[in-house]
Design an enzyme around this catalytic site. Structure first.
Site, short mmCIF file in Angstrom:
data_model
loop_
_atom_site.label_atom_id
_atom_site.label_comp_id
_atom_site.label_asym_id
_atom_site.label_seq_id
_atom_site.Cartn_x
_atom_site.Cartn_y
_atom_site.Cartn_z
CG HIS A 118 -1.96 0.89 1.49
ND1 HIS A 118 -1.60 2.23 1.79
CD2 HIS A 118 -3.33 0.90 1.10
CE1 HIS A 118 -2.79 2.84 1.93
NE2 HIS A 118 -3.73 2.18 1.23
CG ASP B 17 0.61 -2.41 6.28
OD1 ASP B 17 0.05 -2.28 7.27
OD2 ASP B 17 0.55 -1.89 5.33
CD GLN C 69 -6.83 -4.60 4.12
OE1 GLN C 69 -7.53 -5.10 4.15
NE2 GLN C 69 -6.87 -3.37 3.54
CE LYS D 162 -7.16 -0.32 6.38
NZ LYS D 162 -7.93 0.18 5.13
CB CYS E 1 -3.75 3.33 -1.64
SG CYS E 1 -4.87 4.54 -1.33
N1 PMP Z 1 -1.64 -0.73 4.70
C1 PMP Z 1 -2.71 -1.54 4.00
C2 PMP Z 1 -2.10 -2.79 3.40
C3 PMP Z 1 -3.82 -1.06 3.90
O1 PMP Z 1 -4.74 -1.90 3.27
C4 PMP Z 1 -4.22 0.18 4.29
C5 PMP Z 1 -5.50 0.80 4.14
N2 PMP Z 1 -6.34 0.69 2.91
C6 PMP Z 1 -3.05 0.92 4.77
C7 PMP Z 1 -1.92 0.52 4.99
C8 PMP Z 1 -3.38 2.62 5.39
O2 PMP Z 1 -4.34 2.55 6.37
P1 PMP Z 1 -4.79 4.01 6.82
O3 PMP Z 1 -5.46 4.62 5.65
O4 PMP Z 1 -5.95 3.59 7.93
O5 PMP Z 1 -3.65 4.56 7.46
#
Ligand code: PMP
Length: 406
Positions: free
Chosen positions: A118, A195, A198, A221, A361
């Site tokens: 991401h 990270d 997910q 999430k 993203c």
């Molecule tokens: N890492 C991953 C794998 C994600 O899917 C996301 C959110 N889509 C993020 C980081 C970032 O999360 P946030 O926008 O809540 O900071």
């Protein structure tokens, strides 16, 4: 798990006059009453600025703040002083990039990322690379979306100083071989940043068993409010890191020309905290624990198996990554041949089904897959087999509605 739908008020909202089929859980999850009530009770009964007031109400706010930290620590199998509250996974990753990456990496070092990251686990490392001269090295998944042992051998070398990877990609939904990565990191003397944005909604993340150095996730999430995130860091690493943001509450003492800093984790928590969010996150964790993680895993596996089978049976659909449910968690990305993903998502929306379309993203992964965008369907604990049926049946009509043969 059907019974728990009553715990989520938003699921009874009508969308386009139809019952909401919420299948965008990878973007954010709905919140159960246990979370909504905990946040409301905090603001009704215990709201004050933690660590500041000497009065009883202030002590209750401080207790709510620290009790929440303990619940998060227990959840990750970490101690409380290894848990830093942030706004979200993005802020947690930036904190590591700035306070660890910029401080400890230098020219000649290598930072290893997956091309499936991401943007929030990629752009901060580009900044670190630019500032320190450390080089970015990318892991590329094979054509089923898996990171192979050969690829890890090739890219994780004696120059590797930091590896930052998502345990589960927000597009491929595939779990990476974190044990193999950590083993190689230990040999190379590199730190591992995991990270878990997910992965954490779908599995227990035991940071001690995984032996990762840092782990991050966002509360929203995990059925908790937006605006609360977590950074786990091994205590000896956090102790040697300088602050990221500076100001009130993160100091030891302040003089005109210099300051000393508080011990961790307060060193990394500048300014007034989102205690309502922390309380909501703790309530979400308690709620999920009470459902039981085996139940959650089994239920989600059933949904994934059903959805992957349904998608595979529809002609003219490309699924990205391994279509087996074994290593997949919560997420399936796909495209309908000749149909723009936004059209697919809009047609599904007219049936009350919310899915996401776009680059999610993860533009480098889009480039790697040679697509501009895709549709992503993602499941949570309250989704049902009926939700999957409705989604699959609606999807079957998409090409026809766009004027193509089936
Ligand atoms: N890492 C991953 C794998 C994600 O899917 C996301 C959110 N889509 C993020 C980081 C970032 O999360 P946030 O926008 O809540 O900071």
């Amino acid at each position: 798990m059907k019974i728990i739908r009553d715990d989520f008020p938003i699921l009874s909202v009508l969308e386009n006059g139809k019952p909401l089929i919420y299948l965008d859980n990878a973007a954010t999850t709905s919140k159960p009453l246990a979370v909504l009530n905990a946040v409301e009770t905090y603001y009704r009964m215990d709201n004050a600025n933690p660590h500041r007031g000497v009065y009883e109400l202030g002590a209750r706010a401080t207790k709510a703040h620290e009790d929440s930290r303990k619940i998060v620590g227990d959840f990750l199998n970490a101690s409380s002083d290894e848990i830093v509250f942030t706004q979200n996974a993005t802020e947690s990753l930036n904190l590591i990039a700035y306070s660890y990456g910029i401080e400890f990496l230098k020219k000649g070092d290598e930072i290893v990322l997956s091309v499936a990251e991401h943007h929030s686990n990629l752009v901060p490392w580009q900044r670190v690379s630019k500032i320190t001269g450390a080089k970015l090295v990318y892991l590329y998944p094979d054509n089923m979306g898996h990171l192979t042992e050969e690829e890890l051998d090739k890219k994780i070398t004696s120059k590797t100083r930091l590896i930052a990877v998502a345990q589960v990609s927000n597009i491929l939904g595939i779990e990476i071989p974190i044990d193999s990565i950590v083993r190689r990191a230990r040999n190379a003397g590199a730190v591992v940043v995991l990270d878990c944005a997910q992965s954490i909604p779908h599995m227990i993340v035991d940071v001690k068993a995984l032996d990762v150095d840092f782990a991050v996730f966002s509360g929203h999430k995990l059925y908790a409010p937006m605006g609360i995130g977590v950074l786990y860091g091994k205590k000896d690493l956090l102790d040697k890191m300088p602050p990221f943001l500076t100001g009130g509450d993160m100091i030891g003492s302040v003089h005109e020309q210099s300051s000393t800093y508080a011990e961790v984790p307060r060193r990394f928590e500048a300014g007034t905290r989102n205690v309502g969010g922390e309380v909501g996150l703790a309530a979400a964790i308690n709620y999920l624990n009470s459902l039981g993680w085996e139940n959650i895993k089994n239920h989600e596996k059933e949904l994934m198996t059903q959805a992957l089978k349904g998608l595979t049976d529809i002609p003219h659909i490309t699924i990205y990554g391994d279509p087996s449910p074994d290593k997949r968690h919560g997420v399936i990305s796909f495209n309908v041949e000749e149909v723009h993903p936004h059209d697919t998502a809009s047609l599904l929306d007219s049936d009350g089904i919310t899915v996401r379309a776009g680059h999610h993203c993860a533009q480098p992964l889009m480039e790697y897959l040679k697509i501009n965008s895709c549709v992503r369907v993602s499941f949570g604990i309250y989704n049902t087999k009926e939700d999957v049926d409705i989604f699959i049946n609606s999807l079957k009509n998409v090409r026809g509605l766009m004027g193509y043969g089936s």
